[in-house]
Design an enzyme around this catalytic site. Structure first.
Site, PDB file in Angstrom:
ATOM      1  N   PHE A   1      -2.932   5.491   4.166  1.00 37.01           N
ATOM      2  CA  PHE A   1      -3.870   5.110   5.222  1.00 37.01           C
ATOM      3  C   PHE A   1      -3.205   5.146   6.600  1.00 37.01           C
ATOM      4  O   PHE A   1      -3.770   5.658   7.562  1.00 37.01           O
ATOM      5  CB  PHE A   1      -4.438   3.717   4.926  1.00 37.01           C
ATOM      6  CG  PHE A   1      -5.365   3.213   5.987  1.00 37.01           C
ATOM      7  CD1 PHE A   1      -6.659   3.721   6.097  1.00 37.01           C
ATOM      8  CD2 PHE A   1      -4.961   2.248   6.897  1.00 37.01           C
ATOM      9  CE1 PHE A   1      -7.524   3.264   7.091  1.00 37.01           C
ATOM     10  CE2 PHE A   1      -5.818   1.791   7.891  1.00 37.01           C
ATOM     11  CZ  PHE A   1      -7.098   2.300   7.981  1.00 37.01           C
TER      12      PHE A   1
ATOM     13  N   ASP B   1      -2.887   8.433  -1.402  1.00 40.69           N
ATOM     14  CA  ASP B   1      -4.166   9.151  -1.389  1.00 40.69           C
ATOM     15  C   ASP B   1      -4.409   9.852  -0.064  1.00 40.69           C
ATOM     16  O   ASP B   1      -3.784   9.530   0.947  1.00 40.69           O
ATOM     17  CB  ASP B   1      -5.326   8.187  -1.678  1.00 40.69           C
ATOM     18  CG  ASP B   1      -5.339   6.982  -0.736  1.00 40.69           C
ATOM     19  OD1 ASP B   1      -4.350   6.768  -0.018  1.00 40.69           O
ATOM     20  OD2 ASP B   1      -6.346   6.255  -0.732  1.00 40.69           O
TER      21      ASP B   1
ATOM     22  N   CYS C   1      -6.285 -27.769  11.472  1.00 42.06           N
ATOM     23  CA  CYS C   1      -7.460 -28.645  11.603  1.00 42.06           C
ATOM     24  C   CYS C   1      -7.117 -30.108  11.339  1.00 42.06           C
ATOM     25  O   CYS C   1      -7.773 -31.001  11.866  1.00 42.06           O
ATOM     26  CB  CYS C   1      -8.567 -28.168  10.677  1.00 42.06           C
ATOM     27  SG  CYS C   1      -9.292 -26.600  11.245  1.00 42.06           S
TER      28      CYS C   1
ATOM     29  N   ASP D   1      -8.250  -7.717   1.306  1.00 44.37           N
ATOM     30  CA  ASP D   1      -7.228  -7.921   2.335  1.00 44.37           C
ATOM     31  C   ASP D   1      -7.817  -7.488   3.661  1.00 44.37           C
ATOM     32  O   ASP D   1      -8.735  -6.661   3.711  1.00 44.37           O
ATOM     33  CB  ASP D   1      -5.968  -7.097   2.063  1.00 44.37           C
ATOM     34  CG  ASP D   1      -6.134  -5.657   2.508  1.00 44.37           C
ATOM     35  OD1 ASP D   1      -6.773  -4.881   1.777  1.00 44.37           O
ATOM     36  OD2 ASP D   1      -5.665  -5.311   3.612  1.00 44.37           O
TER      37      ASP D   1
ATOM     38  N   HIS E   1      -4.974 -21.197  10.589  1.00 46.98           N
ATOM     39  CA  HIS E   1      -6.342 -21.605  10.264  1.00 46.98           C
ATOM     40  C   HIS E   1      -7.164 -20.427   9.737  1.00 46.98           C
ATOM     41  O   HIS E   1      -7.880 -20.565   8.743  1.00 46.98           O
ATOM     42  CB  HIS E   1      -7.052 -22.215  11.463  1.00 46.98           C
ATOM     43  CG  HIS E   1      -8.535 -22.322  11.234  1.00 46.98           C
ATOM     44  ND1 HIS E   1      -9.099 -23.316  10.452  1.00 46.98           N
ATOM     45  CD2 HIS E   1      -9.560 -21.496  11.595  1.00 46.98           C
ATOM     46  CE1 HIS E   1     -10.404 -23.117  10.374  1.00 46.98           C
ATOM     47  NE2 HIS E   1     -10.710 -22.021  11.059  1.00 46.98           N
TER      48      HIS E   1
ATOM     49  N   CYS F   1      -6.755 -27.306   6.498  1.00 47.37           N
ATOM     50  CA  CYS F   1      -5.523 -26.618   6.923  1.00 47.37           C
ATOM     51  C   CYS F   1      -4.730 -27.476   7.904  1.00 47.37           C
ATOM     52  O   CYS F   1      -5.252 -28.413   8.512  1.00 47.37           O
ATOM     53  CB  CYS F   1      -5.822 -25.244   7.510  1.00 47.37           C
ATOM     54  SG  CYS F   1      -6.234 -25.233   9.267  1.00 47.37           S
TER      55      CYS F   1
ATOM     56  N   GLY G   1     -11.136   3.603   1.726  1.00 51.12           N
ATOM     57  CA  GLY G   1     -11.957   4.342   2.681  1.00 51.12           C
ATOM     58  C   GLY G   1     -13.159   3.590   3.214  1.00 51.12           C
ATOM     59  O   GLY G   1     -14.076   4.193   3.757  1.00 51.12           O
TER      60      GLY G   1
ATOM     61  N   ASP H   1       0.858  -1.187   0.000  1.00 51.24           N
ATOM     62  CA  ASP H   1       0.000   0.000   0.000  1.00 51.24           C
ATOM     63  C   ASP H   1       0.893   1.235   0.000  1.00 51.24           C
ATOM     64  O   ASP H   1       2.111   1.149   0.079  1.00 51.24           O
ATOM     65  CB  ASP H   1      -0.977  -0.026   1.172  1.00 51.24           C
ATOM     66  CG  ASP H   1      -0.274   0.195   2.479  1.00 51.24           C
ATOM     67  OD1 ASP H   1       0.959   0.361   2.471  1.00 51.24           O
ATOM     68  OD2 ASP H   1      -0.943   0.201   3.521  1.00 51.24           O
ATOM     69  N   SER H   2       0.269   2.412  -0.111  1.00 51.18           N
ATOM     70  CA  SER H   2       1.044   3.632  -0.342  1.00 51.18           C
ATOM     71  C   SER H   2       1.562   4.258   0.940  1.00 51.18           C
ATOM     72  O   SER H   2       2.373   5.171   0.898  1.00 51.18           O
ATOM     73  CB  SER H   2       0.155   4.659  -1.035  1.00 51.18           C
ATOM     74  OG  SER H   2      -0.857   5.084  -0.130  1.00 51.18           O
ATOM     75  N   GLY H   3       1.076   3.798   2.083  1.00 46.93           N
ATOM     76  CA  GLY H   3       1.403   4.448   3.346  1.00 46.93           C
ATOM     77  C   GLY H   3       0.399   5.525   3.718  1.00 46.93           C
ATOM     78  O   GLY H   3       0.384   5.994   4.856  1.00 46.93           O
TER      79      GLY H   3
ATOM     80  N   CYS I   1     -12.153 -28.512   7.268  1.00 45.47           N
ATOM     81  CA  CYS I   1     -11.068 -27.609   6.850  1.00 45.47           C
ATOM     82  C   CYS I   1      -9.793 -28.399   6.608  1.00 45.47           C
ATOM     83  O   CYS I   1      -9.366 -29.185   7.454  1.00 45.47           O
ATOM     84  CB  CYS I   1     -10.845 -26.551   7.921  1.00 45.47           C
ATOM     85  SG  CYS I   1      -9.471 -25.441   7.551  1.00 45.47           S
TER      86      CYS I   1
END
Lengths: 368, 368
Positions: free
Chosen positions: B97, B147, B310, B267, B336, B307, B217, B93-95, B305
């Protein structure tokens, strides 16, 4: 299945030997370092990761597991192997060492030890019978006799009394043990810093023809010279057809000295403790990964190490993780440190098999 | 190599689509959840473990990595992939946020944002050019435009100004970007809670023909209805031949609603954050593994599951680890939780490919 120890090679100049020890959950090639999984987890590592270190057998702690979650839960889960997902051999200690070193307000008498739980303050009594009962419920391959550990620096008479009591407790442990076919009960040679007491203890234990023998009371923090002296005296007295385990020791030199005296098994919390403190064991040295010198060091911890950490990450990345207090830093360092000590004992094993122990590791035996 | 997005199936009743997105470090099958690796580590997990979750692309944070270890170190290491040992696609990300949400003492003007480093107090300026320069040095496959994120509840005029500035900053990001062949620069649609501003922002961004588009946002903690409304308005305005990414969202219902509007990528820090707090995501529910009800529950978190957690461990063992504050508890739960969210999006993907999205996941679209 059961237990048997085969010696595949012996050093001509020292007591060092390379063997294979069969247990109900698989073989342990000796000499070998065993990582410690106090609360049924080697701190920060999955069983799959532990397996990649070459560790074949791991430890767990009766004292800690009795307090949390309690042996009844582990037993209901189907035993420690099932509970923690480790299918290889497991050894539990008796809880004796922890009761004597960690607990407050303990009272010792012939029946056992009464102490205050550090978790909830309740009064708990641990006796030889109770320790074995708990260890039977936990279901490890190897269980340890409940012993009295006199404090470092204890006077001769005090150690005599503790050593004699340890023997009487061992007899009670043997009587209490419910499943000797599935779980091998090891006796522990005590005797403090007094050679004559160590010899007498070893002699009386040997007569009991136990499935394995440990040397106790020479743990992390002891003077190295003391460890060397006691091990050199005691180990050769133990029967050659049984595995020999030096409890709580896992430093390079002390392991080589002990192997030269005929010791097969080691355990120590150092690799995971160092890992959690951001330190790496690299060829006998301790590197503090927090240090600025590693900030731009893009080489692995040890280019000759086949562990996951060394194969995939640089010292610079580990420095970044440790500085950021990221869990992955502690994980990767613990993984390397265990691999390092297991590999060290494995390399010694291979040297013994090639009859090159003194040539390749004799340097560690010099006094320095 | 470069970037290309192929749509393999579209839902007849909604905007949902299943595709494959090609990046220089491999393919991402969409829709798909991406775990967050803030400081170049998905907390507690090795890259090998992350891979077993089915995650194909992961995130890292420009703001955090600029502060520690600094992009110069990562660049010298050969870029983020090499530094952290993750060979799959990465997005930074751009930093923006973080500067707006985490930093103290920030000053915003047309040039950029000036703030105080929470690590050492030094004054740092982050501008569109600087953000791109840092992201070019970090070397992720996808980088994000810098942004301005107006606070939740900002007034219309304030959001107008921030959205317009975000557009001007995007133009500066595009000019500053050094390697558009290797790194795809995504634009971010802002506009707060105002549909007309969202539409205007989307429209002007689309004209720039960017390699991908994000909706910003509408992160963790926002009202779900607000997320639904904004996504339903904005996503369909974005070009179908480009990947669409909804930033910071990773809850079950919000992902299904967004996928129904044509979103491809998600994400969220929830799976690792919940994991570190001893909680598991199981089929839409949050289980607190500390609870006594799990003490003797010898079943896995989710028997369906696949994973590692599990497949190998019980709720009773996880309860024991979490109660003991053992690292392995946090690790197994994070593993998990990530698997669970990746698998959820993967199951949606398969339903779309079989033209069964509404039949199988339509229940999540009802208002409740």
């Amino acid at each position: 299945m059961g237990f048997s120890f085969e010696c595949h090679a012996s050093c001509r100049q020292t007591g060092a030997r390379a063997g294979v020890w069969h247990t109900p959950h698989g073989c342990v090639e000796t000499p070998r370092f065993m990582p410690v999984g106090t609360l049924a987890t080697v701190k920060g590592l999955t069983p799959a990761q532990i397996q990649t270190t070459g560790a074949q057998m791991i430890l767990a702690n009766t004292y800690h597991l009795h307090l949390q979650p309690g042996e009844a839960i582990v037993e209901k889960a189907g035993g420690l192997h099932e509970f923690m997902g480790w299918q290889g051999p497991i050894l539990t200690d008796s809880g004796g060492f922890q009761v004597f070193s960690l607990s407050e307000l303990r009272q010792i008498d012939e029946s056992g030890v009464t102490f205050c739980s550090p978790r909830d303050g309740r009064i708990i009594q641990l006796t030889p019978e109770r320790s074995i009962q708990i260890q039977n419920a936990l279901g490890a391959d190897v269980i340890m006799a409940f012993d009295e550990c006199p404090p470092a620096g204890a006077a001769y008479e005090e150690v005599v009394a503790a050593t004699e009591r340890t023997y009487r407790w061992l007899e009670r442990c043997l009587n209490a043990h419910q499943c000797p076919q599935e779980q091998a009960l090891f006796g522990i040679v005590q005797g403090g810093i007094y050679p004559d007491l160590r010899c007498a203890a070893a002699e009386s234990l040997v007569k009991l023809d136990l499935p394995g023998y440990a040397i106790g009371g020479v743990s992390v923090g002891e003077e190295p010279e003391l460890i060397h002296k006691i091990v050199r005296i005691t180990a050769p007295l133990l029967p050659p057809e049984k595995p020999r385990y030096l409890m709580g020791v896992g430093t390079y030199k002390e392991m080589v000295v002990a192997i030269a005296s005929g010791i097969d098994l080691f355990d120590c919390v150092i690799p995971t403790r160092f890992g959690r403190h951001g330190a790496a064991l690299v060829r006998g040295e301790r590197l503090n990964l927090k240090n600025a010198q590693f900030r731009e060091d893009f080489t692995p911890l040890d280019p000759t190490c086949p562990c996951y950490t060394c194969q995939n990450f640089s010292r610079a990345y580990l420095n970044h993780l440790v500085k950021s207090r990221e869990m992955l830093g502690y994980i990767l360092l613990s993984l390397h440190n265990i691999s390092e000590l297991v590999r060290f004992t494995q390399q010694i094993r291979e040297a013994i098999l090639r009859d090159r122990f003194v040539e390749e590791f004799g340097g560690w035996l010099d006094d320095r």
